[in-house]
Scaffold this motif. Structure first.
Motif, mmCIF file in Angstrom:
data_model
loop_
_atom_site.group_PDB
_atom_site.id
_atom_site.type_symbol
_atom_site.label_atom_id
_atom_site.label_comp_id
_atom_site.label_asym_id
_atom_site.label_seq_id
_atom_site.Cartn_x
_atom_site.Cartn_y
_atom_site.Cartn_z
ATOM 1 N N GLY A 28 0.942 -1.082 -0.003
ATOM 2 C CA GLY A 28 -0.088 0.399 0.020
ATOM 3 C C GLY A 28 1.203 1.485 -0.175
ATOM 4 O O GLY A 28 0.479 2.679 0.324
ATOM 5 N N THR A 29 2.289 1.302 -0.122
ATOM 6 C CA THR A 29 3.270 2.223 0.424
ATOM 7 C C THR A 29 2.651 3.362 -1.042
ATOM 8 O O THR A 29 2.497 2.870 -2.611
ATOM 9 C CB THR A 29 4.057 2.192 -0.080
ATOM 10 N N GLY A 30 2.239 4.550 -1.004
ATOM 11 C CA GLY A 30 2.608 5.794 -1.838
ATOM 12 C C GLY A 30 1.342 5.559 -2.813
ATOM 13 O O GLY A 30 1.580 5.917 -4.144
ATOM 14 N N THR A 31 0.606 4.594 -2.576
ATOM 15 C CA THR A 31 -0.684 4.057 -3.899
ATOM 16 C C THR A 31 -2.582 4.894 -3.527
ATOM 17 O O THR A 31 -2.691 5.029 -1.745
ATOM 18 C CB THR A 31 -0.828 2.308 -4.357
ATOM 19 N N LEU A 45 13.610 4.945 -5.451
ATOM 20 C CA LEU A 45 12.594 4.359 -6.102
ATOM 21 C C LEU A 45 11.526 5.671 -6.259
ATOM 22 O O LEU A 45 11.620 6.641 -6.013
ATOM 23 C CB LEU A 45 10.887 4.678 -4.540
ATOM 24 N N LEU A 46 11.674 5.414 -7.605
ATOM 25 C CA LEU A 46 10.724 6.519 -8.255
ATOM 26 C C LEU A 46 9.115 6.155 -8.036
ATOM 27 O O LEU A 46 8.303 5.576 -8.305
ATOM 28 C CB LEU A 46 11.085 6.409 -9.857
ATOM 29 N N GLY A 53 1.624 13.907 -13.392
ATOM 30 C CA GLY A 53 2.002 13.978 -14.248
ATOM 31 C C GLY A 53 3.781 14.050 -13.062
ATOM 32 O O GLY A 53 4.880 14.117 -14.060
ATOM 33 N N ALA A 54 3.347 14.500 -12.079
ATOM 34 C CA ALA A 54 4.754 14.797 -11.188
ATOM 35 C C ALA A 54 5.682 13.322 -10.607
ATOM 36 O O ALA A 54 5.251 12.380 -10.623
ATOM 37 C CB ALA A 54 4.254 15.642 -10.313
ATOM 38 N N ILE A 55 7.120 13.391 -11.071
ATOM 39 C CA ILE A 55 7.363 12.227 -10.543
ATOM 40 C C ILE A 55 8.502 12.711 -8.899
ATOM 41 O O ILE A 55 9.108 13.873 -9.485
ATOM 42 C CB ILE A 55 8.587 12.421 -11.990
ATOM 43 N N SER A 56 8.390 12.083 -8.623
ATOM 44 C CA SER A 56 9.589 12.164 -7.385
ATOM 45 C C SER A 56 10.459 10.937 -7.247
ATOM 46 O O SER A 56 9.715 10.381 -7.701
ATOM 47 C CB SER A 56 8.282 12.033 -6.078
ATOM 48 N N LEU A 57 12.101 10.591 -6.515
ATOM 49 C CA LEU A 57 12.363 9.955 -5.832
ATOM 50 C C LEU A 57 12.766 9.757 -4.526
ATOM 51 O O LEU A 57 13.003 11.352 -4.068
ATOM 52 C CB LEU A 57 14.002 10.497 -7.194
ATOM 53 N N CYS A 58 11.910 8.549 -4.644
ATOM 54 C CA CYS A 58 12.296 8.361 -3.111
ATOM 55 C C CYS A 58 13.105 8.059 -2.780
ATOM 56 O O CYS A 58 13.586 6.944 -3.212
ATOM 57 C CB CYS A 58 10.921 7.578 -2.428
ATOM 58 N N THR A 59 13.518 7.769 -1.735
ATOM 59 C CA THR A 59 14.856 7.413 -1.305
ATOM 60 C C THR A 59 14.965 6.573 0.403
ATOM 61 O O THR A 59 13.718 7.361 1.083
ATOM 62 C CB THR A 59 16.322 7.793 -1.333
ATOM 63 N N ARG A 60 15.202 5.701 0.957
ATOM 64 C CA ARG A 60 15.124 5.215 2.265
ATOM 65 C C ARG A 60 16.174 6.326 3.351
ATOM 66 O O ARG A 60 17.317 6.115 2.315
ATOM 67 C CB ARG A 60 14.868 3.873 2.218
ATOM 68 N N THR A 61 15.318 6.678 4.440
ATOM 69 C CA THR A 61 16.935 7.397 4.957
ATOM 70 C C THR A 61 16.212 7.397 6.527
ATOM 71 O O THR A 61 15.326 7.580 6.940
ATOM 72 C CB THR A 61 16.533 9.646 4.541
ATOM 73 N N GLY A 62 17.016 6.944 7.397
ATOM 74 C CA GLY A 62 17.063 6.442 8.792
ATOM 75 C C GLY A 62 15.627 5.509 8.944
ATOM 76 O O GLY A 62 14.728 5.956 9.786
ATOM 77 N N GLY A 63 15.510 4.820 7.864
ATOM 78 C CA GLY A 63 13.924 3.880 8.392
ATOM 79 C C GLY A 63 12.703 4.310 8.029
ATOM 80 O O GLY A 63 11.929 3.521 8.042
ATOM 81 N N LEU A 65 10.795 6.753 4.654
ATOM 82 C CA LEU A 65 10.606 7.064 2.922
ATOM 83 C C LEU A 65 10.810 8.517 2.828
ATOM 84 O O LEU A 65 9.518 9.368 3.019
ATOM 85 C CB LEU A 65 9.707 6.554 2.133
ATOM 86 N N ALA A 66 11.593 9.185 2.390
ATOM 87 C CA ALA A 66 11.712 10.681 2.012
ATOM 88 C C ALA A 66 11.988 10.526 0.678
ATOM 89 O O ALA A 66 12.272 10.322 0.113
ATOM 90 C CB ALA A 66 13.247 11.402 2.281
ATOM 91 N N CYS A 67 11.278 11.809 -0.421
ATOM 92 C CA CYS A 67 10.677 11.836 -1.322
ATOM 93 C C CYS A 67 10.872 13.198 -1.700
ATOM 94 O O CYS A 67 10.037 13.925 -0.908
ATOM 95 C CB CYS A 67 9.334 11.266 -2.026
#
Length: 148
Positions: A28-31, A45-46, A53-63, A65-67
């Motif tokens: 269910g993450t991000g949907t 994670l893209l 149409g906006a695109i975000s780059l998500c990365t795991r930081t300290g447990g 998810l930051a986009c």
């Protein structure tokens, strides 16, 4: 990194806008009603919003998810097109007055009348004739040479 990001964007555009979860992330993450499409990339994670149409780059930081929103050249181009359309419309409504540079007083530039142009040309012609006459006279009557 830009080439990988461009490939990821192309991959997102080629897939239907269904909510998909990459491996290692909860289903269910991000949907939200199939609004977001998620794809794993080497950088994280893209996430593409299928509505905007906006695109975000998500990365795991300290447990967590930051986009971050990925800059979109298309949005900047669309803004520039809109600005140019508005400027074009203003020029059409204002005619030639709109394109003239402003004078320091804040008013539009005023061109000289035909009479003022004729007077300026007449003055320039008189000065030119007088100068030519002075040159001819100095050629006809050279100054005597001085000896030191």
């Amino acid at each position: 990194m830009h080439a990988r990001l461009a490939l990821a964007v192309l991959a997102l555009a080629a897939t239907p806008a269904l909510a998909q979860s990459p491996a290692g992330f909860p289903a269910g993450t991000g949907t939200e009603n199939g609004r977001f499409v998620l794809r794993e990339t080497p950088d994280g994670l893209l996430r593409m919003d299928s509505r905007t149409g906006a695109i975000s780059l998500c990365t795991r930081t300290g447990g967590s998810l930051a986009c971050r929103l990925v800059p979109d050249d298309r949005a900047a181009l669309e803004q520039e097109v809109e600005r140019l359309k508005a400027e074009n419309e203003a020029l059409r409504r204002g005619g030639a007055q709109a394109s003239r540079p402003a004078q320091p007083g804040g008013e539009g530039m005023t061109l000289p009348s035909d009479a003022e142009v004729d007077r300026a040309l007449s003055l320039a012609e008189r000065i030119w004739r007088r100068l030519r006459g002075m040159i001819r006279e100095s050629e006809d009557n050279p100054l005597p040479e001085r000896r030191l």
